[in-house]
Scaffold this motif. Structure first.
Motif, PDB file in Angstrom:
ATOM      1  N   ARG A   1      49.170  44.338  12.702  1.00 45.22           N
ATOM      2  CA  ARG A   1      47.931  44.623  13.427  1.00 45.22           C
ATOM      3  C   ARG A   1      47.173  43.315  13.578  1.00 45.22           C
ATOM      4  NH1 ARG A   1      45.039  48.113  10.293  1.00 45.22           N
ATOM      5  NH2 ARG A   1      43.601  46.506   9.585  1.00 45.22           N
ATOM      6  N   TRP A   2      46.906  42.959  14.816  1.00 47.38           N
ATOM      7  CA  TRP A   2      46.103  41.774  15.107  1.00 47.38           C
ATOM      8  C   TRP A   2      44.785  42.222  15.705  1.00 47.38           C
ATOM      9  CZ3 TRP A   2      49.858  37.672  17.640  1.00 47.38           C
ATOM     10  CH2 TRP A   2      50.850  37.343  16.703  1.00 47.38           C
ATOM     11  N   GLY A   3      43.709  41.620  15.230  1.00 49.38           N
ATOM     12  CA  GLY A   3      42.387  42.046  15.648  1.00 49.38           C
ATOM     13  C   GLY A   3      41.793  42.983  14.614  1.00 49.38           C
ATOM     14  N   PRO A   4      40.503  43.276  14.730  1.00 45.68           N
ATOM     15  CA  PRO A   4      39.787  44.000  13.676  1.00 45.68           C
ATOM     16  C   PRO A   4      39.826  45.518  13.781  1.00 45.68           C
ATOM     17  CG  PRO A   4      38.249  43.273  15.348  1.00 45.68           C
ATOM     18  CD  PRO A   4      39.597  42.771  15.781  1.00 45.68           C
ATOM     19  N   ALA A   5      40.447  46.085  14.822  1.00 50.51           N
ATOM     20  CA  ALA A   5      40.386  47.537  15.024  1.00 50.51           C
ATOM     21  C   ALA A   5      41.063  48.285  13.882  1.00 50.51           C
ATOM     22  CB  ALA A   5      41.038  47.907  16.348  1.00 50.51           C
ATOM     23  N   ARG A   6      40.483  49.410  13.496  1.00 53.26           N
ATOM     24  CA  ARG A   6      41.130  50.337  12.568  1.00 53.26           C
ATOM     25  C   ARG A   6      41.944  51.373  13.319  1.00 53.26           C
ATOM     26  NH1 ARG A   6      38.572  52.231   7.179  1.00 53.26           N
ATOM     27  NH2 ARG A   6      39.673  54.066   7.867  1.00 53.26           N
ATOM     28  N   GLU A   7      41.374  51.931  14.377  1.00 55.41           N
ATOM     29  CA  GLU A   7      41.987  53.055  15.086  1.00 55.41           C
ATOM     30  C   GLU A   7      42.606  52.664  16.425  1.00 55.41           C
ATOM     31  OE1 GLU A   7      42.112  55.619  13.283  1.00 55.41           O
ATOM     32  OE2 GLU A   7      40.540  55.142  11.837  1.00 55.41           O
ATOM     33  N   TYR A   8      42.012  51.681  17.115  1.00 55.04           N
ATOM     34  CA  TYR A   8      42.425  51.383  18.485  1.00 55.04           C
ATOM     35  C   TYR A   8      42.731  49.894  18.672  1.00 55.04           C
ATOM     36  CZ  TYR A   8      40.003  55.876  19.028  1.00 55.04           C
ATOM     37  OH  TYR A   8      39.573  57.182  18.893  1.00 55.04           O
ATOM     38  N   PRO A   9      43.762  49.365  18.030  1.00 54.25           N
ATOM     39  CA  PRO A   9      44.122  47.960  18.264  1.00 54.25           C
ATOM     40  C   PRO A   9      44.567  47.756  19.707  1.00 54.25           C
ATOM     41  CG  PRO A   9      45.840  49.083  17.011  1.00 54.25           C
ATOM     42  CD  PRO A   9      44.681  50.031  17.086  1.00 54.25           C
TER      43      PRO A   9
ATOM     44  N   VAL B   1      27.644  46.799   5.328  1.00 57.12           N
ATOM     45  CA  VAL B   1      27.890  47.054   6.748  1.00 57.12           C
ATOM     46  C   VAL B   1      28.981  46.126   7.264  1.00 57.12           C
ATOM     47  CG1 VAL B   1      26.887  46.867   9.067  1.00 57.12           C
ATOM     48  CG2 VAL B   1      25.584  47.946   7.229  1.00 57.12           C
ATOM     49  N   GLU B   2      29.789  46.664   8.160  1.00 57.47           N
ATOM     50  CA  GLU B   2      30.760  45.850   8.889  1.00 57.47           C
ATOM     51  C   GLU B   2      30.683  46.218  10.360  1.00 57.47           C
ATOM     52  OE1 GLU B   2      35.528  45.935   9.580  1.00 57.47           O
ATOM     53  OE2 GLU B   2      34.886  45.851   7.477  1.00 57.47           O
ATOM     54  N   VAL B   3      30.601  45.209  11.218  1.00 62.90           N
ATOM     55  CA  VAL B   3      30.646  45.410  12.665  1.00 62.90           C
ATOM     56  C   VAL B   3      31.785  44.561  13.204  1.00 62.90           C
ATOM     57  CG1 VAL B   3      28.223  46.008  12.953  1.00 62.90           C
ATOM     58  CG2 VAL B   3      28.915  43.608  13.025  1.00 62.90           C
ATOM     59  N   TYR B   4      32.425  45.043  14.271  1.00 61.41           N
ATOM     60  CA  TYR B   4      33.551  44.298  14.818  1.00 61.41           C
ATOM     61  C   TYR B   4      33.782  44.712  16.261  1.00 61.41           C
ATOM     62  CZ  TYR B   4      35.910  48.667  13.400  1.00 61.41           C
ATOM     63  OH  TYR B   4      36.259  49.992  13.217  1.00 61.41           O
TER      64      TYR B   4
END
Length: 547
Positions: free
Chosen positions: A222-230, A359-362
């Motif tokens: 997985r590249w990028g910060p997405a959890r559900e929708y890379p 908090v985490e934002v991405y």
């Protein structure tokens, strides 16, 4: 019109037998302590990876880049939580000594979809209508700087019949993608009979060379910060065979901490691809970099490029992601580096985890294909682009309970600006291609996210972690279709195909084992773009891991 299709008797029998086999799994060689997932390398999208990401918001897991997974062995070993936390016992196992190996925790799972396919977890397992069963196991070991894991996975899906979206094709091609069956290898159904495969799974061999790690792997990424929708690369299709080289631990350059990886591999197609035999195999080459600026703790900025080509592999092709060629041309230039039989995609992303606020934002911005020249990129940056934004907030943090609220949204619908100017009479989604006819896929499954394939989606969830396990409640929406071949695209009233689901998931620890049950009742509105046609599906899954 509403319809509920009860599971066939065959599904019920398979579900019962597979679940019974899960419960009957017994020890063949005990581990030193209970573990999570397979008990080997940290799995992308696995329980341990998601838990440790949450624990960063408490400050008990060191701040670390999280946008090029899986982690290298040395980086992974630095992520153990410090201090008491709900799953402390699950991280109690010591790292096996060099020169030894240990058996991975065997895994058995079974899934039933009552009405239509619903992919409830990462690939390579494909869960069509009816029953699906999967097993995985293997071993892992470490010898000095060498880390080895062999974890094959096998699955069999009943692949029962359901009403396909009419794609204008005939014969075997009618099983293909609903909109572009000849430009992407993304079948609605894998033929008329049972479908199964044996896959290398999360197998890999890597060598730690100080600041650098290199190896060969088939593990999902997985590249990028997405959890559900890379968007560029995720675990939805499982893994593909590739060689890699990159940083072992993030490198401190003083002004920033840097993590990078370069891969070169081979992508395969399903039996329903429209590509000719001499274009069946594709070369994949990609690179990703994450930068954490000094003085902005928890912030990570990143950039990724991914190329796929049906041309024979060359050194120039494998190093393509490191070249500025093909990124943008000069102002006013014509397209001079959009090579034949090649497709490239790129994304820029950020992630900011703030432990003091919990908090985490991405977010991530994705663009498909060569933009032409810099002026066009400035004027129309949203052409053939998608975006994803996410948020996580730690609601409760105590030694016995952690509770996390999260929300993620993705949109892959093409900007209207270029539809007419490019000569297209219908929306053109990301991931497909008119020369690389398999599109951005591996064995008929998307390397990115189904919702980003010209659609949109969101998921809102609450995860409750205790010493007993985890409970998740989530509401999700997915827009997959707003156009089909043979339908007018200029209609003033659009009735898109939209699915709403309520995800209920429970993980429970029982000694060295863990059990997971997932239920997703879902309603599909305007199924296959037929106004007022509604279909109900129940996705039910059970999984057992451990000796």
């Amino acid at each position: 019109m509403r319809e509920f299709v009860p599971p066939p008797r065959w599904c019920v029998i398979v579900f019962a037998l597979a679940l019974g086999a899960c419960i009957a799994v017994h020890t063949a060689g005990a581990q030193s302590a209970p573990r999570l997932d397979l008990g080997g390398a940290l799995e992308v999208g696995g329980e341990a990876e998601r838990y440790l990401r949450m624990m960063q918001l408490t400050g008990t897991v060191p701040a670390s880049p999280w946008t090029a997974l899986p982690f290298a062995g040395s980086a992974e070993r630095s992520l153990l939580p410090r201090g008491p936390h709900p799953w402390q016992s699950r991280f109690g196992a010591t790292t096996p000594a060099s020169g030894a190996f240990h058996w991975l925790r065997p895994t058995a799972s079974t899934t039933v979809n009552t009405t239509f396919p619903y992919q409830g977890a990462a690939g390579p397992v494909w869960t069509g209508r009816g029953a699906t069963a999967a097993i995985q196991g293997g071993l892992a070991g470490r010898w000095g700087r060498v880390n080895l894991q062999l974890a094959p996975i096998a699955f069999i899906a009943q692949n029962a019949a359901f009403v396909l979206a009419p794609n204008g094709a005939t014969g075997g091609s009618r099983f293909g993608d609903a909109r572009f069956p000849f430009n992407i290898d993304y079948p609605q159904r894998f033929g008329e009979s049972a479908y199964g495969r044996l896959d290398f799974g999360t197998s890999s061999i890597a060598v730690d060379l100080g600041a650098v790690t290199a190896g060969v792997s088939n593990a999902p990424q997985r590249w990028g910060p997405a959890r559900e929708y890379p968007l560029v690369l995720g675990p939805g299709a499982g893994g593909f065979p590739h060689a890699f080289v990159g940083t072992a631990d993030p490198i401190n350059l003083g002004i920033a901490v840097v993590q990078a990886r370069l891969i070169a591999g081979r992508l395969s197609q399903s039996a329903f691809s429209a590509a000719p035999a001499d274009r069946a195999q594709r070369v994949a080459s990609a690179a990703v970099i994450g930068i954490s600026p000094r003085g902005l703790d928890g912030l990570e900025l990143g950039f990724a490029r991914f190329f796929s080509s049906t041309e024979p592999a060359t050194l120039d092709q494998l190093l393509r992601p490191l070249s500025l060629r093909g990124l943008v041309g000069a102002i006013g230039d014509t397209i001079t580096d959009n090579l034949p039989n090649e497709n490239q995609i790129a994304s820029a992303f950020f992630r900011w985890a703030i432990p003091t606020a919990g908090v985490e934002v991405y977010g991530e911005w994705y663009r498909e294909d060569f933009p032409g020249d810099f002026r066009k990129l400035l004027i129309k940056p949203d052409d053939l682009s998608s975006f994803m934004v996410g948020f996580q907030r730690l609601l409760v943090a105590s030694p016995r309970r952690h509770r996390l609220a999260r929300f993620e949204i993705v949109n892959g619908e093409l900007s209207h600006q270029e539809r007419g100017q490019r000569g297209f009479v219908a929306p053109l989604p990301p991931y497909l291609h008119f020369q690389v006819l398999q599109g951005h896929t591996q064995r008929g499954m998307l390397l990115g996210s189904p919702e980003a394939y010209g659609g949109a989606g969101w998921r809102a969830a609450v995860d409750d972690y205790t010493e007993r396990g985890r409970v998740t409640v989530a509401l999700e929406r997915a827009l997959r279709l707003d156009w089909l071949p043979g339908q007018p695209t200029t209609a003033t009233r659009v009735r898109p195909n939209v699915l709403y689901g309520l995800r209920l998931e429970m993980l429970r620890f029982d000694g060295a084992r863990d059990y997971t049950v997932t239920l997703v009742p879902a309603i599909d509105l305007n199924r296959n773009l037929l106004p007022g046609v509604e279909r109900f599906n129940l996705h039910a899954a059970a999984r057992v891991r451990g000796w």
